[in-house]
Design an enzyme around this catalytic site. Sequence first.
Site, PDB file in Angstrom:
ATOM      1  N   TYR A  24       0.828  -1.208   0.000  1.00 31.63           N
ATOM      2  CA  TYR A  24       0.000   0.000   0.000  1.00 31.63           C
ATOM      3  C   TYR A  24       0.863   1.259   0.000  1.00 31.63           C
ATOM      4  O   TYR A  24       0.697   2.135   0.852  1.00 31.63           O
ATOM      5  CB  TYR A  24      -0.950   0.001   1.207  1.00 31.63           C
ATOM      6  CG  TYR A  24      -1.763  -1.255   1.301  1.00 31.63           C
ATOM      7  CD1 TYR A  24      -2.881  -1.427   0.488  1.00 31.63           C
ATOM      8  CD2 TYR A  24      -1.394  -2.283   2.144  1.00 31.63           C
ATOM      9  CE1 TYR A  24      -3.613  -2.594   0.531  1.00 31.63           C
ATOM     10  CE2 TYR A  24      -2.125  -3.457   2.194  1.00 31.63           C
ATOM     11  CZ  TYR A  24      -3.223  -3.606   1.382  1.00 31.63           C
ATOM     12  OH  TYR A  24      -3.930  -4.765   1.428  1.00 31.63           O
ATOM     13  N   TYR A 152     -12.058  -8.441   6.157  1.00 32.36           N
ATOM     14  CA  TYR A 152     -10.891  -8.391   5.269  1.00 32.36           C
ATOM     15  C   TYR A 152     -10.542  -9.820   4.859  1.00 32.36           C
ATOM     16  O   TYR A 152     -10.411 -10.700   5.715  1.00 32.36           O
ATOM     17  CB  TYR A 152      -9.671  -7.744   5.949  1.00 32.36           C
ATOM     18  CG  TYR A 152      -8.460  -7.783   5.038  1.00 32.36           C
ATOM     19  CD1 TYR A 152      -8.326  -6.876   3.989  1.00 32.36           C
ATOM     20  CD2 TYR A 152      -7.488  -8.783   5.167  1.00 32.36           C
ATOM     21  CE1 TYR A 152      -7.253  -6.945   3.109  1.00 32.36           C
ATOM     22  CE2 TYR A 152      -6.410  -8.859   4.285  1.00 32.36           C
ATOM     23  CZ  TYR A 152      -6.302  -7.944   3.261  1.00 32.36           C
ATOM     24  OH  TYR A 152      -5.257  -8.022   2.389  1.00 32.36           O
ATOM     25  N   ASP A 253     -12.646 -17.741   7.353  1.00 34.15           N
ATOM     26  CA  ASP A 253     -11.305 -17.288   7.027  1.00 34.15           C
ATOM     27  C   ASP A 253     -10.532 -17.178   8.346  1.00 34.15           C
ATOM     28  O   ASP A 253     -10.669 -16.197   9.076  1.00 34.15           O
ATOM     29  CB  ASP A 253     -11.390 -15.942   6.292  1.00 34.15           C
ATOM     30  CG  ASP A 253     -10.019 -15.369   5.957  1.00 34.15           C
ATOM     31  OD1 ASP A 253      -9.011 -15.893   6.458  1.00 34.15           O
ATOM     32  OD2 ASP A 253      -9.979 -14.390   5.190  1.00 34.15           O
ATOM     33  N   LYS A 282      -0.916 -17.342   7.110  1.00 31.24           N
ATOM     34  CA  LYS A 282      -0.114 -16.525   8.035  1.00 31.24           C
ATOM     35  C   LYS A 282       0.768 -17.342   8.999  1.00 31.24           C
ATOM     36  O   LYS A 282       1.880 -17.665   8.650  1.00 31.24           O
ATOM     37  CB  LYS A 282      -1.012 -15.541   8.756  1.00 31.24           C
ATOM     38  CG  LYS A 282      -1.522 -14.474   7.782  1.00 31.24           C
ATOM     39  CD  LYS A 282      -1.898 -13.158   8.436  1.00 31.24           C
ATOM     40  CE  LYS A 282      -1.933 -12.047   7.416  1.00 31.24           C
ATOM     41  NZ  LYS A 282      -3.263 -11.554   7.106  1.00 31.24           N
TER      42      LYS A 282
HETATM   43  C1  LIG Z   1      -3.846 -11.554   5.720  1.00 33.96           C
HETATM   44  C2  LIG Z   1      -5.194 -12.082   5.490  1.00 33.96           C
HETATM   45  C3  LIG Z   1      -5.590 -12.577   4.230  1.00 33.96           C
HETATM   46  C4  LIG Z   1      -4.681 -12.517   3.014  1.00 33.96           C
HETATM   47  O1  LIG Z   1      -3.531 -13.283   3.173  1.00 33.96           O
HETATM   48  P1  LIG Z   1      -2.250 -12.963   2.236  1.00 33.96           P
HETATM   49  O2  LIG Z   1      -1.278 -14.050   2.618  1.00 33.96           O
HETATM   50  O3  LIG Z   1      -1.784 -11.598   2.628  1.00 33.96           O
HETATM   51  O4  LIG Z   1      -2.699 -13.046   0.830  1.00 33.96           O
HETATM   52  C5  LIG Z   1      -6.857 -13.081   4.107  1.00 33.96           C
HETATM   53  N1  LIG Z   1      -7.714 -13.117   5.147  1.00 33.96           N
HETATM   54  C6  LIG Z   1      -7.373 -12.671   6.369  1.00 33.96           C
HETATM   55  C7  LIG Z   1      -8.346 -12.762   7.497  1.00 33.96           C
HETATM   56  C8  LIG Z   1      -6.109 -12.132   6.587  1.00 33.96           C
HETATM   57  O5  LIG Z   1      -5.783 -11.659   7.798  1.00 33.96           O
END
Ligand SMILES: *Cc1c(COP(=O)(O)O)cnc(C)c1O
Length: 435
Positions: A24, A152, A253, A282
Amino acid sequence: MHDYSNIDTSTWLAWDRDHIWHPYASALSAPEMFPVKSASGVEIVLADDRRLVDGMSSWWSAIHGYNHPVLNDAAQRQLADMSHVMFGGLTHAPAATLGKRLVDLTPPPLQRVFISDSGSVAVEVAIKMALQYWIAKGRSAKHRLIALRNGYHGDTFATMAVCDPVNGMHHLFSSVLSQQLFAEAPQTPFGQAASDGDMASVEALLREHHGDVAAVIVEPIVQGAGGMRFYSADYLRRLRALCDRYDVLLIHDEIATGFGRTGKLFACEHADISPDIMCVGKGLTGGYLSLAATLCTEDIAQGICQGEAGVFMHGPTFMGNPLACAIANASIDLLLANDWQGNIQRIEQGLKQGLSPASEIPGVADVRCLGGIGVIEMTEPVTMASIQRRFVDHGVWIRPFGKLIYTMPPYIIDDEQLAFLCREIIAVIREEQAQ
Ligand SMILES: *Cc1c(COP(=O)(O)O)cnc(C)c1O
């Protein structure tokens, strides 16, 4: 071999400023970048030898800290065998072991694992699974998604379309993004029973649109980059029941929340429910390499493959990368070998105690902690350039966004480092507010 110590730091910093995109970032006015030489344990070492206590775990990922001997060893052993082979027609123990581990650790209905390269791709895969499942069932009208405001889910196009429509990038890309449906973000805080009023928005969308909705996608318990909000487990439980009632799939997610961050191994355990599809990423490799996975139920896997396509239509080049899988296996072993739950409780106590004085500082709207996450929400957005430099001058690495100053330190942080981190965060906020 590149010996980076032969290049003057100011030289490569200039190359970086002139040619490299950062997250960003603007190509017109380059923000200050802090050159890093190395990182070890809870500390990031800058080029000028200053040491910063890391409060970010490199965006939720470095759960065991940096340069960990066990993870280094796993990487080196795997390198000696192979760094990568293609996953089409070939397979290997690191990926099979990781798949089995993830199936065993996540709720029982999740049985099939798609291993990919990043979180955004894992969410893309989850969305594609949901859509292909309904197409296979002859119900291709079910192609839309319901997401929550303040959510997100990544930066690629399908994931952008389910990010918060206001603070996400919908406006900019409105002509190309799929038009998805947005429910109000849950208002009931973590630890409380959700009211009927709190369920009303998502329930109304499901009632009205279930005929064209493939799935609801949510970040369970913690909405991360869309606002660092902690919400009711009861909301999730009731959402699960609504999805069942309206014959809509539920995608969790867990890319930020997975691997213990909220005090449970996966945040859905707070609600004792299981999604139909789950994304992890992550912290999966302890922050060593980019790796993610999408899990689904056997019913979804079978359903997809009984359709006309006969296969699930996805296969990235670096799928199941052995090096990343081997490190992920070692990272999971490392997590489970210790009393990680007791440790997260210790960090939560430390954050609560250490950050609570912030609530008395003018300009602070809210202070909240859950598991290994501490958040100070300001009434106004912070001034990034000045506050970032101040954190570094105070010996801590914190990267705020908007009104949010937050920390999720590596799990290995000791009590003294944690107290220092909290104390310096508060000192920086006081100094900024005094300006
Ligand atoms: C960071 C994140 C993503 C995206 O993961 P990237 O490895 O950056 O593509 C998707 N969903 C959530 C909840 C996240 O925290």
